[in-house]
Write an enzyme that holds these catalytic residues in place. Structure first.
Site, PDB file in Angstrom:
ATOM      1  N   ARG A  94       1.614   4.363  -2.963  1.00 16.14           N
ATOM      2  CA  ARG A  94       1.406   5.777  -2.640  1.00 16.14           C
ATOM      3  C   ARG A  94       2.688   6.579  -2.792  1.00 16.14           C
ATOM      4  O   ARG A  94       2.652   7.767  -3.162  1.00 16.14           O
ATOM      5  CB  ARG A  94       0.851   5.898  -1.214  1.00 16.14           C
ATOM      6  CG  ARG A  94      -0.614   5.447  -1.125  1.00 16.14           C
ATOM      7  CD  ARG A  94      -0.988   5.111   0.299  1.00 16.14           C
ATOM      8  NE  ARG A  94      -2.422   4.873   0.488  1.00 16.14           N
ATOM      9  CZ  ARG A  94      -3.059   3.745   0.208  1.00 16.14           C
ATOM     10  NH1 ARG A  94      -2.405   2.722  -0.323  1.00 16.14           N
ATOM     11  NH2 ARG A  94      -4.350   3.611   0.439  1.00 16.14           N
ATOM     12  N   ASP A 119      -6.862  -7.724   4.810  1.00 16.05           N
ATOM     13  CA  ASP A 119      -5.930  -8.481   3.972  1.00 16.05           C
ATOM     14  C   ASP A 119      -5.308  -9.672   4.721  1.00 16.05           C
ATOM     15  O   ASP A 119      -4.653 -10.517   4.107  1.00 16.05           O
ATOM     16  CB  ASP A 119      -4.810  -7.562   3.456  1.00 16.05           C
ATOM     17  CG  ASP A 119      -5.343  -6.534   2.459  1.00 16.05           C
ATOM     18  OD1 ASP A 119      -6.465  -6.716   1.951  1.00 16.05           O
ATOM     19  OD2 ASP A 119      -4.638  -5.554   2.194  1.00 16.05           O
ATOM     20  N   GLN A 174      -9.060   2.659  -0.307  1.00 17.69           N
ATOM     21  CA  GLN A 174      -8.838   2.979  -1.727  1.00 17.69           C
ATOM     22  C   GLN A 174      -9.763   4.107  -2.167  1.00 17.69           C
ATOM     23  O   GLN A 174      -9.340   5.044  -2.845  1.00 17.69           O
ATOM     24  CB  GLN A 174      -9.053   1.726  -2.586  1.00 17.69           C
ATOM     25  CG  GLN A 174      -7.976   0.684  -2.343  1.00 17.69           C
ATOM     26  CD  GLN A 174      -8.167  -0.579  -3.145  1.00 17.69           C
ATOM     27  OE1 GLN A 174      -9.199  -0.760  -3.802  1.00 17.69           O
ATOM     28  NE2 GLN A 174      -7.184  -1.461  -3.103  1.00 17.69           N
ATOM     29  N   SER A 214       0.842  -1.214   0.000  1.00 20.99           N
ATOM     30  CA  SER A 214       0.000   0.000   0.000  1.00 20.99           C
ATOM     31  C   SER A 214       0.868   1.252   0.000  1.00 20.99           C
ATOM     32  O   SER A 214       0.577   2.232  -0.696  1.00 20.99           O
ATOM     33  CB  SER A 214      -0.879   0.032   1.252  1.00 20.99           C
ATOM     34  OG  SER A 214      -1.879  -0.931   1.182  1.00 20.99           O
ATOM     35  N   SER A 254     -13.365   2.045   3.025  1.00 19.08           N
ATOM     36  CA  SER A 254     -12.416   1.647   1.991  1.00 19.08           C
ATOM     37  C   SER A 254     -11.307   2.686   1.892  1.00 19.08           C
ATOM     38  O   SER A 254     -11.559   3.852   1.575  1.00 19.08           O
ATOM     39  CB  SER A 254     -13.123   1.520   0.631  1.00 19.08           C
ATOM     40  OG  SER A 254     -12.145   1.498  -0.397  1.00 19.08           O
ATOM     41  N   ARG A 268     -13.681  -6.750 -10.713  1.00 17.01           N
ATOM     42  CA  ARG A 268     -13.866  -6.055  -9.430  1.00 17.01           C
ATOM     43  C   ARG A 268     -14.638  -4.738  -9.609  1.00 17.01           C
ATOM     44  O   ARG A 268     -14.521  -4.073 -10.624  1.00 17.01           O
ATOM     45  CB  ARG A 268     -12.501  -5.852  -8.767  1.00 17.01           C
ATOM     46  CG  ARG A 268     -11.870  -7.205  -8.454  1.00 17.01           C
ATOM     47  CD  ARG A 268     -10.519  -7.100  -7.817  1.00 17.01           C
ATOM     48  NE  ARG A 268     -10.566  -6.435  -6.540  1.00 17.01           N
ATOM     49  CZ  ARG A 268      -9.491  -6.122  -5.842  1.00 17.01           C
ATOM     50  NH1 ARG A 268      -8.284  -6.394  -6.309  1.00 17.01           N
ATOM     51  NH2 ARG A 268      -9.599  -5.529  -4.679  1.00 17.01           N
ATOM     52  N   ARG A 295      -2.670 -13.961  -1.659  1.00 18.20           N
ATOM     53  CA  ARG A 295      -2.772 -14.195  -0.209  1.00 18.20           C
ATOM     54  C   ARG A 295      -3.360 -15.576   0.102  1.00 18.20           C
ATOM     55  O   ARG A 295      -3.065 -16.168   1.132  1.00 18.20           O
ATOM     56  CB  ARG A 295      -3.582 -13.087   0.453  1.00 18.20           C
ATOM     57  CG  ARG A 295      -2.929 -11.715   0.244  1.00 18.20           C
ATOM     58  CD  ARG A 295      -3.299 -10.713   1.299  1.00 18.20           C
ATOM     59  NE  ARG A 295      -3.021  -9.360   0.840  1.00 18.20           N
ATOM     60  CZ  ARG A 295      -1.835  -8.772   0.857  1.00 18.20           C
ATOM     61  NH1 ARG A 295      -0.778  -9.423   1.321  1.00 18.20           N
ATOM     62  NH2 ARG A 295      -1.667  -7.542   0.409  1.00 18.20           N
ATOM     63  N   LYS A 332     -12.389  -9.209  -3.459  1.00 18.09           N
ATOM     64  CA  LYS A 332     -10.936  -9.013  -3.495  1.00 18.09           C
ATOM     65  C   LYS A 332     -10.383  -9.730  -4.740  1.00 18.09           C
ATOM     66  O   LYS A 332     -11.113 -10.009  -5.679  1.00 18.09           O
ATOM     67  CB  LYS A 332     -10.314  -9.523  -2.191  1.00 18.09           C
ATOM     68  CG  LYS A 332     -10.680  -8.659  -0.976  1.00 18.09           C
ATOM     69  CD  LYS A 332     -10.086  -7.272  -1.082  1.00 18.09           C
ATOM     70  CE  LYS A 332     -10.459  -6.390   0.091  1.00 18.09           C
ATOM     71  NZ  LYS A 332     -10.108  -4.993  -0.107  1.00 18.09           N
ATOM     72  N   GLY A 381      -5.933  -3.488  -7.603  1.00 20.69           N
ATOM     73  CA  GLY A 381      -7.063  -2.621  -7.281  1.00 20.69           C
ATOM     74  C   GLY A 381      -6.600  -1.255  -6.795  1.00 20.69           C
ATOM     75  O   GLY A 381      -7.220  -0.231  -7.091  1.00 20.69           O
TER      76      GLY A 381
END
Ligand code: S3P
Length: 454
Positions: free
Chosen positions: A26, A313, A168, A22, A166, A121, A386, A340, A93
């Site tokens: 970013r 996650d 995201q 993540s 969320s 998704r 995962r 997911k 995603g």
């Protein structure tokens, strides 16, 4: 490709995990919004983050990649050029949803595509609020799915109540808000990971949090700075479970992210009886430090409500811990798992059942009856990184051989997972920490928390 795993000796290791996924996404996107060069170290060389890097390059951003784990992003103050072809977001995603926030403000059209999993998704969650801000977005797939076409333009700040928590969606709106007139406010129904807010602050832009509302004023410029990405606690999760559930195991993980919006897995494991210590050593925009854990006999727990976004996650790994624990574990309020990389509720239930575990599926979760002897089985990852890694850990506890097929997907978030798995399978104590990292351990302790004392 497949993983073949048999029952192992208790894990005894000191290791680091690769950079946080993540945060790596970013670092590239927000670095590109700054006014100069940003050297990003410990960047995750996973396929998802490489998709973000390729997309930003197509938007005209110069990104050097002098060595693995180091990227230099040359910020353009948020001025981008129209790409000459689609932006392929691969399996990611986070790439498509966060980028849509930036692209909503650009004076050109972009088309975002992805692989078969990403193409299933839901994108409505970003289309609705970004359209309210003044952009035109349309998802050309069958059910609000990719390809996503973004016709950007001038944006106006809005107040948006997210229907579900969320990070995201929140991040897409905060990034769009940087370009919008006035103030953009996002209301969260439950706290989600706050990496975007922290990184904006690190780059000298101050989003304001008031209770469950986060606001940002448009027209601010991010100041370029170097940034070090901490290790990914979501990757550490697999080894944490492997150690926590096995008496005799001892694990030390160094330089791992300890952002409180991500450490829910530690709280859940503690409730299950895990013996662990969390030592925060650094606070450079993100908190990071050490997790130490000793194996124990775990018991079942309930995971629900506001805790869900914090562990979303880690549920595949926690489901394996639940199967190994005595008693029943209930997971509710986690319907997001169905959208997911795969339907993770169905995937976990299918694979646990194949290993001899009783699982009841709900729309929004599952009940796992722990304590049965796991038996080795032939499993699939369902193309989900995962799921592949969680069931490799389950195989370390099972009688007989466990084969997990279709594990190439692991490269999206943890390209070196198999290397560490091989060391674990060898059954001897090992140390997998670069010497320069180890030097920082114990340098200074900002916060230390021991639970079910070691
Ligand atoms: C992420 C947020 C979470 C998480 C995903 C990464 C992020 O998704 O599951 O793996 O980087 O912001 P949602 O925001 O959709 O819950």
């Amino acid at each position: 490709m497949s993983f073949k795993v048999t029952k192992s000796a208790p894990l005894r290791a000191e290791l680091v995990v690769p950079g946080d996924k993540s945060i790596s996404h970013r670092a590239i996107m927000l670095g590109a919004l700054t006014n100069g060069p940003c050297v990003i170290t410990n960047f995750l060389e996973g396929e998802d983050c490489l998709s973000t890097m390729a997309a930003m390059r197509k938007l005209g951003v110069t990104i050097e990649h002098p060595e693995p784990g180091t990227v230099i992003v040359h910020g353009t103050k948020g001025r981008f050029t129209a790409p000459d072809s689609d932006l392929d977001c691969g399996n990611s995603g986070t790439t498509v949803r966060l980028l849509s926030g930036i692209l909503a403000a650009q004076p050109f059209r972009t088309r975002l595509t992805g692989d078969a999993s990403l193409s299933k998704r839901p994108m409505r969650r970003v289309i609705t609020p970004l359209s309210q801000m003044g952009a035109r977005l349309s998802a050309n797939g069958e059910r609000d799915t990719l390809p996503l076409i973004v016709d950007g333009g001038p944006l106006t700040g809005i107040r948006y109540e997210m229907p579900h928590a969320s990070a995201q969606v929140k991040s897409a709106l905060l990034l769009a808000g940087l370009f919008a007139s006035g103030r953009t406010t996002v209301v969260e129904p439950a706290p989600s990971r706050d990496h975007t807010e922290r990184m904006l602050e690190y780059f000298q832009v101050r989003p304001v949090r008031q209770g469950n509302e986060i606001s940002i004023h448009g027209g601010q410029t991010l100041e370029s700075r170097d940034f070090q990405v901490p290790g990914d606690i979501s990757s550490a999760a697999f080894w944490l479970v492997a150690a926590a559930a096995r008496p005799g195991a001892r694990l030390h993980i160094d330089n791992v992210g300890l952002n409180p919006t991500r450490t829910g897995i530690l709280a859940v494991l503690v409730r299950m009886g895990a013996r662990l210590r969390e030592i925060v050593e650094r606070n450079e925009g993100e908190l990071s430090g050490v997790i130490e854990i000793e194996g124990a006999n775990l018991t079942g727990t309930v995971i629900e409500g506001e805790e869900i976004p914090n562990v979303i996650d880690e549920i595949p790994a926690l489901a394996v811990a639940a199967a190994l624990a005595q008693g029943t574990t209930t997971i509710r309020g986690a319907s997001e798992l169905r959208v997911k990389e795969t339907d993770r509720i169905a995937a976990i239930a299918t694979n646990l059942r194949a290993m001899g575990v009783t699982v009841t599926e709900f729309d929004d979760g599952m009940e796992i009856v722990g304590g049965a002897r796991l038996r080795g089985a032939r499993l699939t990852s369902f193309g989900d990184h995962r799921i592949a890694m969680a069931f490799a850990i389950a195989g370390l506890f099972a009688e007989g051989e466990t084969l997990i097929e279709d594990v190439e997907c692991v490269a999206t978030s943890y390209p070196t997972f198999e290397k560490t798995l091989n060391l674990v399978r060898a059954g001897k104590p090992f140390r997998q920490i670069p010497s320069e990292e180890r030097g920082t351990v114990g340098a200074s302790v900002l916060r230390s928390r021991s639970e079910n004392p070691l």
